[in-house]
Write a protein that holds these residues in place. Structure first.
Motif, PDB file in Angstrom:
ATOM      1  N   ASN A 195      61.838  64.062  29.627  1.00  0.00           N
ATOM      2  CA  ASN A 195      62.034  65.269  30.421  1.00  0.00           C
ATOM      3  C   ASN A 195      61.142  65.276  31.659  1.00  0.00           C
ATOM      4  OD1 ASN A 195      61.038  68.452  30.774  1.00  0.00           O
ATOM      5  ND2 ASN A 195      63.242  68.173  30.522  1.00  0.00           N
ATOM      6  N   PHE A 196      59.920  64.807  31.492  1.00  0.00           N
ATOM      7  CA  PHE A 196      59.013  64.713  32.641  1.00  0.00           C
ATOM      8  C   PHE A 196      59.589  63.780  33.699  1.00  0.00           C
ATOM      9  CE2 PHE A 196      55.692  62.386  34.904  1.00  0.00           C
ATOM     10  CZ  PHE A 196      54.980  63.417  35.489  1.00  0.00           C
ATOM     11  N   GLY A 197      60.100  62.633  33.262  1.00  0.00           N
ATOM     12  CA  GLY A 197      60.690  61.683  34.194  1.00  0.00           C
ATOM     13  C   GLY A 197      61.904  62.249  34.904  1.00  0.00           C
ATOM     14  N   PHE A 198      62.710  63.008  34.171  1.00  0.00           N
ATOM     15  CA  PHE A 198      63.885  63.644  34.781  1.00  0.00           C
ATOM     16  C   PHE A 198      63.473  64.593  35.892  1.00  0.00           C
ATOM     17  CE2 PHE A 198      66.509  67.520  34.862  1.00  0.00           C
ATOM     18  CZ  PHE A 198      67.750  67.003  35.222  1.00  0.00           C
ATOM     19  N   ASN A 199      62.521  65.461  35.606  1.00  0.00           N
ATOM     20  CA  ASN A 199      62.091  66.446  36.598  1.00  0.00           C
ATOM     21  C   ASN A 199      61.344  65.811  37.770  1.00  0.00           C
ATOM     22  OD1 ASN A 199      62.970  69.051  35.532  1.00  0.00           O
ATOM     23  ND2 ASN A 199      61.589  68.646  33.840  1.00  0.00           N
ATOM     24  N   LYS A 200      60.686  64.691  37.512  1.00  0.00           N
ATOM     25  CA  LYS A 200      59.897  64.035  38.556  1.00  0.00           C
ATOM     26  C   LYS A 200      60.746  63.138  39.450  1.00  0.00           C
ATOM     27  CE  LYS A 200      55.784  62.920  40.294  1.00  0.00           C
ATOM     28  NZ  LYS A 200      54.862  63.904  40.916  1.00  0.00           N
ATOM     29  N   PHE A 201      61.716  62.434  38.841  1.00  0.00           N
ATOM     30  CA  PHE A 201      62.401  61.392  39.597  1.00  0.00           C
ATOM     31  C   PHE A 201      63.927  61.533  39.679  1.00  0.00           C
ATOM     32  CE2 PHE A 201      58.613  59.423  37.575  1.00  0.00           C
ATOM     33  CZ  PHE A 201      57.863  59.195  38.723  1.00  0.00           C
ATOM     34  N   ALA A 202      64.546  62.257  38.751  1.00  0.00           N
ATOM     35  CA  ALA A 202      66.014  62.237  38.657  1.00  0.00           C
ATOM     36  C   ALA A 202      66.706  63.417  39.327  1.00  0.00           C
ATOM     37  CB  ALA A 202      66.433  62.160  37.185  1.00  0.00           C
ATOM     38  N   PRO A 255      80.905  71.691  25.406  1.00  0.00           N
ATOM     39  CA  PRO A 255      81.434  70.466  26.016  1.00  0.00           C
ATOM     40  C   PRO A 255      80.445  69.801  26.971  1.00  0.00           C
ATOM     41  CG  PRO A 255      83.128  72.145  25.976  1.00  0.00           C
ATOM     42  CD  PRO A 255      81.862  72.821  25.537  1.00  0.00           C
ATOM     43  N   ASN A 256      80.438  68.490  26.944  1.00  0.00           N
ATOM     44  CA  ASN A 256      79.562  67.707  27.807  1.00  0.00           C
ATOM     45  C   ASN A 256      80.002  67.823  29.270  1.00  0.00           C
ATOM     46  OD1 ASN A 256      77.582  65.584  28.499  1.00  0.00           O
ATOM     47  ND2 ASN A 256      79.406  64.364  28.912  1.00  0.00           N
ATOM     48  N   ASN A 257      79.038  67.953  30.172  1.00  0.00           N
ATOM     49  CA  ASN A 257      79.370  68.028  31.594  1.00  0.00           C
ATOM     50  C   ASN A 257      78.451  67.187  32.475  1.00  0.00           C
ATOM     51  OD1 ASN A 257      77.003  69.607  31.774  1.00  0.00           O
ATOM     52  ND2 ASN A 257      78.176  71.494  31.441  1.00  0.00           N
ATOM     53  N   TYR A 258      77.534  66.448  31.861  1.00  0.00           N
ATOM     54  CA  TYR A 258      76.585  65.653  32.653  1.00  0.00           C
ATOM     55  C   TYR A 258      77.211  64.297  32.978  1.00  0.00           C
ATOM     56  CZ  TYR A 258      72.166  63.838  34.407  1.00  0.00           C
ATOM     57  OH  TYR A 258      71.183  63.309  35.211  1.00  0.00           O
ATOM     58  N   ILE A 259      78.065  64.297  33.985  1.00  0.00           N
ATOM     59  CA  ILE A 259      78.830  63.091  34.288  1.00  0.00           C
ATOM     60  C   ILE A 259      78.030  62.046  35.063  1.00  0.00           C
ATOM     61  CG2 ILE A 259      81.024  64.305  34.198  1.00  0.00           C
ATOM     62  CD1 ILE A 259      81.113  64.207  37.242  1.00  0.00           C
ATOM     63  N   LEU A 260      76.747  62.310  35.297  1.00  0.00           N
ATOM     64  CA  LEU A 260      75.912  61.247  35.842  1.00  0.00           C
ATOM     65  C   LEU A 260      75.615  60.233  34.753  1.00  0.00           C
ATOM     66  CD1 LEU A 260      73.403  63.107  38.167  1.00  0.00           C
ATOM     67  CD2 LEU A 260      75.824  62.623  38.460  1.00  0.00           C
ATOM     68  N   GLY A 261      75.886  60.637  33.509  1.00  0.00           N
ATOM     69  CA  GLY A 261      75.784  59.736  32.381  1.00  0.00           C
ATOM     70  C   GLY A 261      77.177  59.374  31.893  1.00  0.00           C
ATOM     71  N   ALA A 262      77.635  60.077  30.860  1.00  0.00           N
ATOM     72  CA  ALA A 262      78.965  59.831  30.308  1.00  0.00           C
ATOM     73  C   ALA A 262      79.995  60.738  30.969  1.00  0.00           C
ATOM     74  CB  ALA A 262      78.952  60.073  28.794  1.00  0.00           C
ATOM     75  N   VAL A 291      69.054  80.938  23.294  1.00  0.00           N
ATOM     76  CA  VAL A 291      70.146  80.042  22.911  1.00  0.00           C
ATOM     77  C   VAL A 291      70.235  78.951  23.967  1.00  0.00           C
ATOM     78  CG1 VAL A 291      72.618  79.826  22.476  1.00  0.00           C
ATOM     79  CG2 VAL A 291      71.411  81.917  21.799  1.00  0.00           C
ATOM     80  N   ALA A 292      70.136  77.701  23.524  1.00  0.00           N
ATOM     81  CA  ALA A 292      70.223  76.559  24.427  1.00  0.00           C
ATOM     82  C   ALA A 292      71.553  75.851  24.218  1.00  0.00           C
ATOM     83  CB  ALA A 292      69.066  75.598  24.176  1.00  0.00           C
ATOM     84  N   THR A 293      72.374  75.814  25.242  1.00  0.00           N
ATOM     85  CA  THR A 293      73.645  75.099  25.140  1.00  0.00           C
ATOM     86  C   THR A 293      73.411  73.629  25.456  1.00  0.00           C
ATOM     87  OG1 THR A 293      74.251  75.527  27.453  1.00  0.00           O
ATOM     88  CG2 THR A 293      74.939  77.153  25.810  1.00  0.00           C
ATOM     89  N   CYS A 294      74.089  72.759  24.726  1.00  0.00           N
ATOM     90  CA  CYS A 294      73.864  71.328  24.907  1.00  0.00           C
ATOM     91  C   CYS A 294      75.088  70.545  24.443  1.00  0.00           C
ATOM     92  CB  CYS A 294      72.632  70.861  24.138  1.00  0.00           C
ATOM     93  SG  CYS A 294      72.650  71.258  22.369  1.00  0.00           S
ATOM     94  N   GLY A 295      75.174  69.296  24.889  1.00  0.00           N
ATOM     95  CA  GLY A 295      76.287  68.456  24.481  1.00  0.00           C
ATOM     96  C   GLY A 295      76.175  67.993  23.047  1.00  0.00           C
ATOM     97  N   SER A 296      74.920  67.814  22.565  1.00  0.00           N
ATOM     98  CA  SER A 296      74.740  67.376  21.180  1.00  0.00           C
ATOM     99  C   SER A 296      73.395  67.798  20.601  1.00  0.00           C
ATOM    100  CB  SER A 296      74.892  65.847  21.072  1.00  0.00           C
ATOM    101  OG  SER A 296      73.936  65.187  21.881  1.00  0.00           O
ATOM    102  N   GLN A 310      80.642  63.987  45.248  1.00  0.00           N
ATOM    103  CA  GLN A 310      80.285  62.891  44.352  1.00  0.00           C
ATOM    104  C   GLN A 310      78.765  62.742  44.309  1.00  0.00           C
ATOM    105  OE1 GLN A 310      82.709  61.578  42.690  1.00  0.00           O
ATOM    106  NE2 GLN A 310      84.451  62.248  43.937  1.00  0.00           N
ATOM    107  N   TYR A 311      78.317  62.048  43.269  1.00  0.00           N
ATOM    108  CA  TYR A 311      76.901  61.689  43.164  1.00  0.00           C
ATOM    109  C   TYR A 311      76.856  60.185  42.915  1.00  0.00           C
ATOM    110  CZ  TYR A 311      71.925  62.198  42.126  1.00  0.00           C
ATOM    111  OH  TYR A 311      70.550  62.114  42.172  1.00  0.00           O
TER     112      TYR A 311
END
Length: 243
Positions: free
Chosen positions: A161-168, A105-112, A76-81, A224-225
């Motif tokens: 996803n590759f970019g996220f793991n490599k750079f973010a 619920p969304n929790n990735y506040i580096l975005g929204a 089971v993968a939990t996700c915002g959308s 903070q980030y």
């Protein structure tokens, strides 16, 4: 057994709900030093949050270490959308009989920003009902693929996803404001064990899963980030459900 990885508690809560309804045990991957022997179990489940349309690194690492066994496997993968191809990619590492995405619920506040209270409560209420259905299907050993992949999932779960793991996943933007009271909670609870206290203030190493647990769980909202999170709210499942 149900194994989970969780940042702000969504996946922990989902795993515990499923465990209660299926008679399983929910175990935190981040707290396991070895892979438990599950060969005598009738089923095994993985519950985790989606990070940039993929499974988090510790989940993939854990799944690769799981020995083959004649058990019913599900995730089971939990996700915002949407979950993209996160579950299909996981199944290449550890074959799954059933796969689900679960809107939380969304929790990735580096975005929204986080969802407002009404939206968060509505998502959790809907998730609770969906988990009851999932529990029944798992108990019946029913092969199911019910995943909200979203648009262009190949691109999102591939290049993005590759970019996220490599750079973010850099820790350079983390800092604690003067509101920090040196409680040490961030250091104690970091699943990557990358935070330590220096002169009473958190200092981040290089390893980071971007789970944002330290940021969301800080009682003083001192972590903070970058400047972008200073005006955003915080979220943990504990605000709405006991986890």
């Amino acid at each position: 057994m149900i194994f989970y990885f969780s940042g702000t508690g969504n996946s922990r809560w989902a795993a515990q709900q499923l465990a209660a309804q299926t008679g399983d045990r929910a175990q935190d991957i981040a707290r396991l030093s070895t892979v438990p022997d599950y060969t005598a179990e009738g089923q095994i489940g993985l519950v985790f949050p989606v990070y940039a349309w993929g499974a988090p690194e510790p989940v993939l690492t854990f799944a690769k270490a799981l020995p083959a066994a004649d058990v019913f496997s599900f995730a089971v993968a939990t996700c915002g959308s949407e979950a993209g191809h996160s579950l299909k990619k996981l199944s290449r590492v550890f074959p799954l009989q059933s796969s689900y995405s679960l809107i939380m619920p969304n929790n990735y506040i580096l975005g929204a920003d986080v969802d407002d209270e009404a939206t968060a409560r509505a998502k959790i209420d809907a998730a609770e009902k969906e988990l009851a259905v999932i529990a029944q299907e798992v108990a019946a050993r029913r092969p199911v693929y019910r995943v909200a992949e979203g648009s262009i999932p190949v691109l999102k779960s591939g290049i993005v996803n590759f970019g996220f793991n490599k750079f973010a996943r850099s820790t350079k933007a983390f800092y604690a404001t003067g509101a920090c009271n040196s409680c040490g909670r961030c250091a104690r609870n970091c699943p990557a064990h990358t935070i330590r206290l220096h002169a009473g203030k958190p200092v981040w190493g290089t390893a980071c899963y971007q789970c944002l647990r330290c940021l969301h769980e800080c009682p003083q909202q001192a972590i903070q980030y970058g400047k972008g999170t200073e005006t955003k709210s915080r979220y943990t499942i504990g605000l709405y459900r006991q986890a």
